[in-house]
Design a protein around this motif. Structure first.
Motif, PDB file in Angstrom:
ATOM      1  N   GLU A   1     -66.186   0.527 -17.226  1.00  0.00           N
ATOM      2  CA  GLU A   1     -65.050  -0.047 -17.894  1.00  0.00           C
ATOM      3  C   GLU A   1     -65.601  -1.423 -18.867  1.00  0.00           C
ATOM      4  O   GLU A   1     -65.141  -1.763 -19.683  1.00  0.00           O
ATOM      5  CB  GLU A   1     -63.662  -0.467 -16.846  1.00  0.00           C
ATOM      6  N   SER A   2     -66.275  -2.109 -17.762  1.00  0.00           N
ATOM      7  CA  SER A   2     -66.695  -3.601 -18.319  1.00  0.00           C
ATOM      8  C   SER A   2     -67.557  -3.655 -19.658  1.00  0.00           C
ATOM      9  O   SER A   2     -67.641  -4.137 -20.818  1.00  0.00           O
ATOM     10  CB  SER A   2     -67.309  -4.446 -17.363  1.00  0.00           C
TER      11      SER A   2
ATOM     12  N   ILE B   1     -60.320  -7.781 -28.562  1.00  0.00           N
ATOM     13  CA  ILE B   1     -60.475  -7.660 -26.989  1.00  0.00           C
ATOM     14  C   ILE B   1     -60.000  -8.762 -26.305  1.00  0.00           C
ATOM     15  O   ILE B   1     -59.607  -8.841 -25.216  1.00  0.00           O
ATOM     16  CB  ILE B   1     -61.830  -7.040 -26.851  1.00  0.00           C
TER      17      ILE B   1
ATOM     18  N   LEU C   1     -62.539  -3.943 -11.364  1.00  0.00           N
ATOM     19  CA  LEU C   1     -63.005  -3.511 -12.912  1.00  0.00           C
ATOM     20  C   LEU C   1     -64.225  -2.570 -12.661  1.00  0.00           C
ATOM     21  O   LEU C   1     -65.466  -3.299 -11.998  1.00  0.00           O
ATOM     22  CB  LEU C   1     -63.291  -4.632 -13.857  1.00  0.00           C
TER      23      LEU C   1
ATOM     24  N   ALA D   1     -59.554  -5.549 -16.364  1.00  0.00           N
ATOM     25  CA  ALA D   1     -60.434  -6.441 -16.642  1.00  0.00           C
ATOM     26  C   ALA D   1     -59.413  -8.042 -16.753  1.00  0.00           C
ATOM     27  O   ALA D   1     -60.122  -9.082 -16.536  1.00  0.00           O
ATOM     28  CB  ALA D   1     -60.710  -6.307 -18.346  1.00  0.00           C
ATOM     29  N   ALA D   2     -58.198  -7.826 -16.907  1.00  0.00           N
ATOM     30  CA  ALA D   2     -57.422  -8.918 -16.851  1.00  0.00           C
ATOM     31  C   ALA D   2     -57.153  -9.562 -15.509  1.00  0.00           C
ATOM     32  O   ALA D   2     -57.428 -10.681 -15.254  1.00  0.00           O
ATOM     33  CB  ALA D   2     -55.900  -8.678 -17.280  1.00  0.00           C
TER      34      ALA D   2
ATOM     35  N   LEU E   1     -65.784  -2.638 -22.584  1.00  0.00           N
ATOM     36  CA  LEU E   1     -64.884  -3.612 -23.220  1.00  0.00           C
ATOM     37  C   LEU E   1     -65.918  -4.656 -23.901  1.00  0.00           C
ATOM     38  O   LEU E   1     -65.562  -5.124 -25.239  1.00  0.00           O
ATOM     39  CB  LEU E   1     -64.140  -4.261 -22.173  1.00  0.00           C
TER      40      LEU E   1
ATOM     41  N   ALA F   1     -54.089 -10.955 -18.626  1.00  0.00           N
ATOM     42  CA  ALA F   1     -54.301 -12.349 -17.613  1.00  0.00           C
ATOM     43  C   ALA F   1     -53.364 -13.436 -17.869  1.00  0.00           C
ATOM     44  O   ALA F   1     -52.896 -13.841 -16.576  1.00  0.00           O
ATOM     45  CB  ALA F   1     -55.722 -12.699 -17.893  1.00  0.00           C
TER      46      ALA F   1
ATOM     47  N   PHE G   1     -66.054 -10.806 -22.058  1.00  0.00           N
ATOM     48  CA  PHE G   1     -66.361  -9.683 -22.807  1.00  0.00           C
ATOM     49  C   PHE G   1     -66.530  -9.667 -24.135  1.00  0.00           C
ATOM     50  O   PHE G   1     -66.514  -8.770 -24.780  1.00  0.00           O
ATOM     51  CB  PHE G   1     -64.901  -9.084 -22.468  1.00  0.00           C
TER      52      PHE G   1
ATOM     53  N   ALA H   1     -61.435 -14.680 -21.495  1.00  0.00           N
ATOM     54  CA  ALA H   1     -61.594 -13.163 -21.777  1.00  0.00           C
ATOM     55  C   ALA H   1     -62.972 -13.207 -22.907  1.00  0.00           C
ATOM     56  O   ALA H   1     -63.613 -12.237 -22.774  1.00  0.00           O
ATOM     57  CB  ALA H   1     -60.407 -12.552 -22.410  1.00  0.00           C
TER      58      ALA H   1
ATOM     59  N   LEU I   1     -58.163  -2.301 -19.512  1.00  0.00           N
ATOM     60  CA  LEU I   1     -57.736  -3.489 -19.755  1.00  0.00           C
ATOM     61  C   LEU I   1     -56.901  -3.990 -18.917  1.00  0.00           C
ATOM     62  O   LEU I   1     -57.235  -5.416 -18.626  1.00  0.00           O
ATOM     63  CB  LEU I   1     -56.674  -3.202 -21.140  1.00  0.00           C
TER      64      LEU I   1
ATOM     65  N   VAL J   1     -57.145  -8.715 -23.358  1.00  0.00           N
ATOM     66  CA  VAL J   1     -57.280  -8.768 -22.031  1.00  0.00           C
ATOM     67  C   VAL J   1     -56.770 -10.583 -21.679  1.00  0.00           C
ATOM     68  O   VAL J   1     -56.280 -10.569 -20.517  1.00  0.00           O
ATOM     69  CB  VAL J   1     -59.180  -8.882 -21.860  1.00  0.00           C
TER      70      VAL J   1
END
Length: 306
Positions: free
Chosen positions: A247-248, A38, A243, A222-223, A251, A46, A143, A139, A219, A42
């Protein structure tokens, strides 16, 4: 037995030769962070967004690779090179890095704005290396597991020797130094349709149809959430890229679950075996990891004495 990985024509066996060290120590922050898919997924997206903010890098990647036609394959190859640099035998890692550098030597051109670029320009290499460090460690912190400032700074400091092998001449030693580098480059940043196209490809799921589409959207968002606000504003990434809470949470659940699952055939586990450690070394508690490292070190000293 795990199959060796292939990169640039080299067969990389993370489990052999027994005892050969990696470029980075198994007790490093890199070994801890890079094991988590993960954080890599992510953080990798980014990093690309931060790179694409710079027009010379964006043109170099878009015009001289198959990124636009095979983003997943390109991302997987980049990820493989990163894993080799952390977990691979040092001799194999150096060969792969040299191969990447040779490929970059052939990359040059001109941006749509008429500015010349070379992939081996130290300024560009410095930024590419720095974005990867920032992306992965941030990340992981967001996460997977919160990191202390000291742990983040360790991660930054560890990256410098590997970045140097790629041709970088400077590497930020902390998040504050990364932000200072970013601030100096910010006047060069600009929005571009390629950024939107890249994010749309990631979010659409076309790159990996077997993975549920909502995970791709999560994804991508999040990035974007990892980008410093000034970069996000410059790239014109609006509210549609925010985000969502669900979703958060998804992840973070995936990131924490991955911290407990040791897949014996994976590079982190195979590299641990190569160095005389249990395959699940990285998935144990900190105190246990320290004990195992000390025991492995004593064993190597005894073996050398014989």
């Amino acid at each position: 037995m795990a199959r060796p990985s292939s990169y640039l024509g080299w067969k990389i066996d993370y489990a052999r030769p027994p005892g050969e060290p990696a470029l980075l120590d198994p007790g490093s922050m890199h070994w801890r962070v890079y094991k988590n898919p993960i954080a890599l997924a992510v953080g990798g997206v980014a990093a690309v967004l931060l790179e694409f903010a710079e027009p010379r890098i964006r043109s170099g990647v878009w015009d001289h690779s198959n990124f636009k036609t095979d983003p997943l394959g390109r991302a997987m190859r980049t990820g493989t090179a990163a894993l080799i640099g952390v977990y691979g035998p040092a001799s194999a890692a150096r060969r792969v890095i040299q191969g990447v550098t040779h490929m970059h030597a052939r990359v040059s051109g001109e941006t749509p704005g008429g500015e010349a670029y070379r992939a081996l320009d130290p300024d560009l290499l410095n930024w590419v290396a720095a974005t990867a460090v920032y992306g992965f460690v941030t990340a992981y912190d967001r996460f997977v597991e919160p990191l202390t400032e000291a742990e983040k700074s360790r991660f930054y400091a560890e990256a410098a020797p590997v970045a140097c092998l790629y041709g970088a001449t400077t590497s930020p030693g902390s998040e504050a130094e990364f932000m200072a580098m970013l601030q100096a480059l910010t006047p060069r940043f600009e929005p571009h349709p390629i950024v939107d196209e890249f994010l749309a490809t990631i979010a659409s799921g076309r790159a990996a149809p077997a993975v549920p589409k909502p995970l791709h959207r999560a994804l991508a968002r999040a990035a974007v959430s990892l980008l410093p606000p000034t970069v996000r504003r410059t790239l014109a990434l609006g509210r549609e890229h925010d985000l969502r809470l669900a979703e958060s949470l998804a992840l973070k659940t995936g990131g924490r679950l991955a911290e407990r699952i040791a897949i014996k055939s994976s590079p982190p586990c195979q590299a641990s075996i190569r160095l005389g450690l249990p395959h699940d070394f990285l998935y144990r508690g900190e105190a246990e990891r320290r004990r195992l490292l000390l025991a492995a070190s004593r064993h190597r000293l005894l073996a050398a004495g014989k």
